[in-house]
Design an enzyme around this catalytic site. Structure first.
Site, PDB file in Angstrom:
ATOM      1  N   ARG A 150       0.856  -1.182   0.000  1.00  0.00           N
ATOM      2  CA  ARG A 150       0.000   0.000   0.000  1.00  0.00           C
ATOM      3  C   ARG A 150       0.898   1.240   0.000  1.00  0.00           C
ATOM      4  O   ARG A 150       2.040   1.194   0.473  1.00  0.00           O
ATOM      5  CB  ARG A 150      -0.906   0.018   1.230  1.00  0.00           C
ATOM      6  CG  ARG A 150      -1.866  -1.168   1.320  1.00  0.00           C
ATOM      7  CD  ARG A 150      -2.700  -1.093   2.573  1.00  0.00           C
ATOM      8  NE  ARG A 150      -3.638  -2.200   2.694  1.00  0.00           N
ATOM      9  CZ  ARG A 150      -3.393  -3.345   3.305  1.00  0.00           C
ATOM     10  NH1 ARG A 150      -2.206  -3.528   3.900  1.00  0.00           N
ATOM     11  NH2 ARG A 150      -4.297  -4.294   3.356  1.00  0.00           N
ATOM     12  N   LYS A 174      -2.156  -2.446   7.812  1.00  0.00           N
ATOM     13  CA  LYS A 174      -3.385  -1.997   8.449  1.00  0.00           C
ATOM     14  C   LYS A 174      -3.599  -2.697   9.781  1.00  0.00           C
ATOM     15  O   LYS A 174      -3.343  -3.887   9.916  1.00  0.00           O
ATOM     16  CB  LYS A 174      -4.583  -2.282   7.531  1.00  0.00           C
ATOM     17  CG  LYS A 174      -4.759  -1.275   6.415  1.00  0.00           C
ATOM     18  CD  LYS A 174      -6.067  -1.516   5.694  1.00  0.00           C
ATOM     19  CE  LYS A 174      -6.331  -0.427   4.664  1.00  0.00           C
ATOM     20  NZ  LYS A 174      -7.636  -0.632   3.974  1.00  0.00           N
ATOM     21  N   HIS A 248      -2.015   2.740  -6.627  1.00  0.00           N
ATOM     22  CA  HIS A 248      -2.860   1.574  -6.387  1.00  0.00           C
ATOM     23  C   HIS A 248      -2.965   0.706  -7.640  1.00  0.00           C
ATOM     24  O   HIS A 248      -3.158  -0.511  -7.544  1.00  0.00           O
ATOM     25  CB  HIS A 248      -4.245   2.012  -5.927  1.00  0.00           C
ATOM     26  CG  HIS A 248      -4.863   1.083  -4.936  1.00  0.00           C
ATOM     27  ND1 HIS A 248      -4.294   0.807  -3.704  1.00  0.00           N
ATOM     28  CD2 HIS A 248      -5.994   0.329  -4.998  1.00  0.00           C
ATOM     29  CE1 HIS A 248      -5.052  -0.051  -3.058  1.00  0.00           C
ATOM     30  NE2 HIS A 248      -6.082  -0.358  -3.810  1.00  0.00           N
ATOM     31  N   ARG A 251      -0.245  -1.697  -7.459  1.00  0.00           N
ATOM     32  CA  ARG A 251      -0.569  -2.757  -6.492  1.00  0.00           C
ATOM     33  C   ARG A 251      -1.469  -3.811  -7.155  1.00  0.00           C
ATOM     34  O   ARG A 251      -1.265  -5.017  -6.980  1.00  0.00           O
ATOM     35  CB  ARG A 251      -1.246  -2.139  -5.274  1.00  0.00           C
ATOM     36  CG  ARG A 251      -1.714  -3.126  -4.205  1.00  0.00           C
ATOM     37  CD  ARG A 251      -2.149  -2.339  -2.974  1.00  0.00           C
ATOM     38  NE  ARG A 251      -2.996  -3.092  -2.061  1.00  0.00           N
ATOM     39  CZ  ARG A 251      -2.556  -3.878  -1.084  1.00  0.00           C
ATOM     40  NH1 ARG A 251      -1.249  -4.048  -0.924  1.00  0.00           N
ATOM     41  NH2 ARG A 251      -3.397  -4.500  -0.287  1.00  0.00           N
ATOM     42  N   HIS A 274      -4.197  -8.652   2.939  1.00  0.00           N
ATOM     43  CA  HIS A 274      -5.653  -8.672   3.066  1.00  0.00           C
ATOM     44  C   HIS A 274      -6.064  -9.525   4.256  1.00  0.00           C
ATOM     45  O   HIS A 274      -5.593 -10.653   4.410  1.00  0.00           O
ATOM     46  CB  HIS A 274      -6.302  -9.253   1.796  1.00  0.00           C
ATOM     47  CG  HIS A 274      -6.243  -8.333   0.629  1.00  0.00           C
ATOM     48  ND1 HIS A 274      -6.409  -8.756  -0.677  1.00  0.00           N
ATOM     49  CD2 HIS A 274      -6.041  -6.977   0.555  1.00  0.00           C
ATOM     50  CE1 HIS A 274      -6.328  -7.730  -1.489  1.00  0.00           C
ATOM     51  NE2 HIS A 274      -6.093  -6.639  -0.777  1.00  0.00           N
ATOM     52  N   TYR A 283      -9.419 -10.478  -7.879  1.00  0.00           N
ATOM     53  CA  TYR A 283      -8.425 -10.572  -8.941  1.00  0.00           C
ATOM     54  C   TYR A 283      -8.684 -11.758  -9.857  1.00  0.00           C
ATOM     55  O   TYR A 283      -8.249 -11.749 -11.006  1.00  0.00           O
ATOM     56  CB  TYR A 283      -7.021 -10.654  -8.337  1.00  0.00           C
ATOM     57  CG  TYR A 283      -6.622  -9.372  -7.661  1.00  0.00           C
ATOM     58  CD1 TYR A 283      -6.286  -8.253  -8.411  1.00  0.00           C
ATOM     59  CD2 TYR A 283      -6.626  -9.251  -6.280  1.00  0.00           C
ATOM     60  CE1 TYR A 283      -5.953  -7.055  -7.809  1.00  0.00           C
ATOM     61  CE2 TYR A 283      -6.300  -8.055  -5.657  1.00  0.00           C
ATOM     62  CZ  TYR A 283      -5.971  -6.966  -6.423  1.00  0.00           C
ATOM     63  OH  TYR A 283      -5.656  -5.778  -5.827  1.00  0.00           O
TER      64      TYR A 283
END
Length: 313
Positions: A150, A174, A248, A251, A274, A283
């Site tokens: 990120r 995160k 992004h 990414r 994730h 994806y």
């Protein structure tokens, strides 16, 4: 309490209890401040608003052309605020509990072809005004494409994580979750070159920056906004459409290209950081869409002439 105090207490709580990232907290603050401002002309505040007022806010958002995803996100923030207020005893009810908002549409993530990524990486080696800029930009882009980090994770990388020619680097993502991501040979080479430059320009006796991409700004490292603009500039320099390319996008390209070359979805989930495999599964739809296009464009029976020839046989 005033609306301002409500928001302060709520934001303090999510920071303390969930270790929410700064950008997450700012997003909550913006969304809830917007809702609070909507209530003021109606003679209401957060403590007196009811379910009809929240529903009226969502209708107003739709009338103003807000996307479904934006309205769903704002309703989520309102729900969490009122759930917190109910648990804290600020209210005896939860007016947002039963409201159903718009379902988020999961759009396919924009990506890039491998040749387009190569053009961006080449642009990074030539675009900057100084050698230092070019070395830094090359390091940033190589690490981004090699790891799928990120933006906030990339620009805030500590220099300590990059010492010793590592095959893998430790990333704090995160929610404070940590993960290890591998570096490609080109990324390791770019990293070693950039570190050599940082070491060469270090002044004896002066404290060294703890960040891999230092800046004189308040945060001490390159900002997300600055890197966003840099990627746009690199896209323009590479002859690509800058409106369709962002950090992004790189990414997404990282994940899409790994999947296209046979990587396991669980591995990609881990590398991207994730929390849920459901987030990564999008994806697979990108690959499916590309496979359909390939069949329609390249299959011998896909062209009218080929189909006619097959019928004649």
């Amino acid at each position: 309490m005033s609306d301002t105090r409500w928001l302060e207490r709520f934001l303090e709580a999510i920071q303390a209890e969930r270790d929410a990232a700064r950008n997450t907290t700012l997003s909550y603050a913006r969304d809830l401040t917007d809702f609070s401002a909507f209530l003021v002309p109606r003679g209401l505040d957060l403590s007196t608003a009811g379910r009809p007022d929240i529903e009226a806010y969502l209708v107003d958002q739709a009338d103003r052309g807000m996307a479904d995803a934006t309205r769903a996100r704002r309703l989520s923030a309102i729900r969490q605020l009122y759930r917190f207020a109910f648990l804290e005893g600020w209210r005896t009810d939860d007016p947002a509990a039963l409201i159903r908002g718009p379902r988020r549409r999961r759009a396919l993530p924009a990506s890039l072809a491998e040749a387009e990524v190569d053009r961006l990486l080449d642009a990074a080696t030539a675009f900057g005004r100084t050698e230092a800029d070019r070395l830094r930009d090359t390091c940033l882009m190589q690490i981004l494409y090699a790891t799928g980090l990120r933006v906030s994770e990339l620009v805030s990388l500590p220099v300590a994580a990059a010492r010793g020619d590592p095959r893998m680097i430790l990333v704090r993502g995160k929610g404070g979750r940590e993960r290890m991501v591998p570096l490609s040979p080109p990324a390791r080479e770019a990293l070693a070159t950039w570190l050599g430059h940082l070491d060469a320009r270090a002044e004896p006796g002066r404290p060294r920056s703890p960040h891999l991409f230092p800046s004189r700004g308040r945060r001490g490292h390159m900002t997300r906004e600055r890197f966003f603009l840099l990627v746009k500039d690199l896209a323009r320099f590479a002859g690509l459409d800058p409106t369709s390319i962002s950090p992004h996008t790189l990414r997404h390209a990282f994940a899409t290209h790994l999947l296209a070359h046979g990587a396991d979805l669980r591995v990609i989930q881990t590398l991207l950081g994730h929390a849920s495999i459901a987030t990564t599964e999008i994806y697979t739809h990108v690959i499916e869409a590309r496979l359909r296009e390939l069949v329609l464009e390249k299959h011998p029976l896909a062209t009218p002439a080929a189909a006619l020839e097959a019928d004649e046989r």
